[in-house]
Design a protein around this motif. Structure first.
Motif, PDB file in Angstrom:
ATOM      1  N   ALA A  39      60.088  68.922  30.654  1.00  0.00           N
ATOM      2  CA  ALA A  39      60.603  67.894  30.533  1.00  0.00           C
ATOM      3  C   ALA A  39      60.834  67.118  32.118  1.00  0.00           C
ATOM      4  O   ALA A  39      60.564  66.039  32.384  1.00  0.00           O
ATOM      5  CB  ALA A  39      62.000  67.486  29.877  1.00  0.00           C
ATOM      6  N   LYS A  40      61.203  68.029  32.950  1.00  0.00           N
ATOM      7  CA  LYS A  40      61.293  67.571  34.379  1.00  0.00           C
ATOM      8  C   LYS A  40      60.297  67.394  35.128  1.00  0.00           C
ATOM      9  O   LYS A  40      59.939  66.471  35.729  1.00  0.00           O
ATOM     10  CB  LYS A  40      62.281  68.711  35.048  1.00  0.00           C
ATOM     11  N   ARG A  41      59.192  68.272  34.859  1.00  0.00           N
ATOM     12  CA  ARG A  41      57.856  68.080  35.385  1.00  0.00           C
ATOM     13  C   ARG A  41      57.213  66.757  35.195  1.00  0.00           C
ATOM     14  O   ARG A  41      56.624  66.309  35.504  1.00  0.00           O
ATOM     15  CB  ARG A  41      57.023  69.351  35.122  1.00  0.00           C
ATOM     16  N   VAL A  42      57.297  66.365  33.697  1.00  0.00           N
ATOM     17  CA  VAL A  42      56.638  65.339  33.162  1.00  0.00           C
ATOM     18  C   VAL A  42      57.342  64.192  33.529  1.00  0.00           C
ATOM     19  O   VAL A  42      56.564  63.253  34.094  1.00  0.00           O
ATOM     20  CB  VAL A  42      56.828  65.423  31.666  1.00  0.00           C
ATOM     21  N   TYR A  43      58.524  63.971  33.667  1.00  0.00           N
ATOM     22  CA  TYR A  43      59.515  63.090  34.311  1.00  0.00           C
ATOM     23  C   TYR A  43      58.988  62.679  35.716  1.00  0.00           C
ATOM     24  O   TYR A  43      58.850  61.668  36.367  1.00  0.00           O
ATOM     25  CB  TYR A  43      60.764  63.130  34.041  1.00  0.00           C
ATOM     26  N   SER A  44      58.704  63.707  36.425  1.00  0.00           N
ATOM     27  CA  SER A  44      58.409  63.632  37.860  1.00  0.00           C
ATOM     28  C   SER A  44      57.189  63.119  38.060  1.00  0.00           C
ATOM     29  O   SER A  44      56.828  62.498  39.149  1.00  0.00           O
ATOM     30  CB  SER A  44      58.883  64.792  38.694  1.00  0.00           C
ATOM     31  N   GLN A  45      56.058  63.380  37.055  1.00  0.00           N
ATOM     32  CA  GLN A  45      54.927  62.834  37.401  1.00  0.00           C
ATOM     33  C   GLN A  45      54.282  61.644  36.581  1.00  0.00           C
ATOM     34  O   GLN A  45      53.382  61.097  36.637  1.00  0.00           O
ATOM     35  CB  GLN A  45      53.847  64.043  37.067  1.00  0.00           C
ATOM     36  N   ILE A  46      55.174  61.232  35.577  1.00  0.00           N
ATOM     37  CA  ILE A  46      55.060  60.120  34.589  1.00  0.00           C
ATOM     38  C   ILE A  46      54.578  58.837  35.574  1.00  0.00           C
ATOM     39  O   ILE A  46      53.794  58.190  35.152  1.00  0.00           O
ATOM     40  CB  ILE A  46      56.124  59.984  33.711  1.00  0.00           C
ATOM     41  N   PHE A  47      55.257  58.523  36.703  1.00  0.00           N
ATOM     42  CA  PHE A  47      54.912  57.238  37.435  1.00  0.00           C
ATOM     43  C   PHE A  47      53.438  57.514  38.223  1.00  0.00           C
ATOM     44  O   PHE A  47      53.141  56.189  38.536  1.00  0.00           O
ATOM     45  CB  PHE A  47      56.223  57.074  38.359  1.00  0.00           C
ATOM     46  N   TYR A  48      52.921  58.489  38.228  1.00  0.00           N
ATOM     47  CA  TYR A  48      51.444  58.530  38.934  1.00  0.00           C
ATOM     48  C   TYR A  48      50.581  58.677  37.736  1.00  0.00           C
ATOM     49  O   TYR A  48      49.645  58.515  38.271  1.00  0.00           O
ATOM     50  CB  TYR A  48      51.737  59.890  39.466  1.00  0.00           C
ATOM     51  N   ILE A  49      50.942  58.911  36.616  1.00  0.00           N
ATOM     52  CA  ILE A  49      50.093  59.093  35.549  1.00  0.00           C
ATOM     53  C   ILE A  49      49.700  57.757  34.606  1.00  0.00           C
ATOM     54  O   ILE A  49      48.793  57.415  34.301  1.00  0.00           O
ATOM     55  CB  ILE A  49      50.057  60.371  34.588  1.00  0.00           C
ATOM     56  N   VAL A  50      50.981  57.366  34.386  1.00  0.00           N
ATOM     57  CA  VAL A  50      50.836  56.198  33.522  1.00  0.00           C
ATOM     58  C   VAL A  50      50.245  54.785  33.811  1.00  0.00           C
ATOM     59  O   VAL A  50      49.536  54.278  33.159  1.00  0.00           O
ATOM     60  CB  VAL A  50      52.401  56.161  32.698  1.00  0.00           C
TER      61      VAL A  50
END
Length: 82
Positions: A39-50
């Motif tokens: 969850a931490k890794r997804v949250y840290s990368q979500i603004f680069y992916i979405v």
């Protein structure tokens, strides 16, 4: 060679302990450590992916709508056909 796999050589004064892959717990710590870390890794990368995905979706949607609009026939061109 005649010995078991993994026990081909012997070294004096060295003790090795091994655990079979079938005796290990493959999901040890999965829910306590794995899920929060994921969850931490997804949250840290979500603004680069979405944002690129949203932009791509909007471009494809616009292109499909524009293609449908340009592919339509104009009813005024066929008003005098009888």
């Amino acid at each position: 060679m005649g010995r078991e796999f993994g026990k081909i050589s012997y070294q004096r004064g060295m003790t090795r302990f091994t655990l079979s892959a079938y005796e290990q717990n493959p999901f040890a710590g999965f829910f306590s450590k794995g899920v929060p870390l994921m969850a931490k890794r997804v949250y840290s990368q979500i603004f680069y992916i979405v944002p690129p995905f949203i932009t791509g979706y909007m471009l494809i949607k616009y292109g499909n709508e524009k293609n449908a609009q340009l592919s339509r026939k104009n009813p005024a061109d066929y008003a005098n056909d009888s």
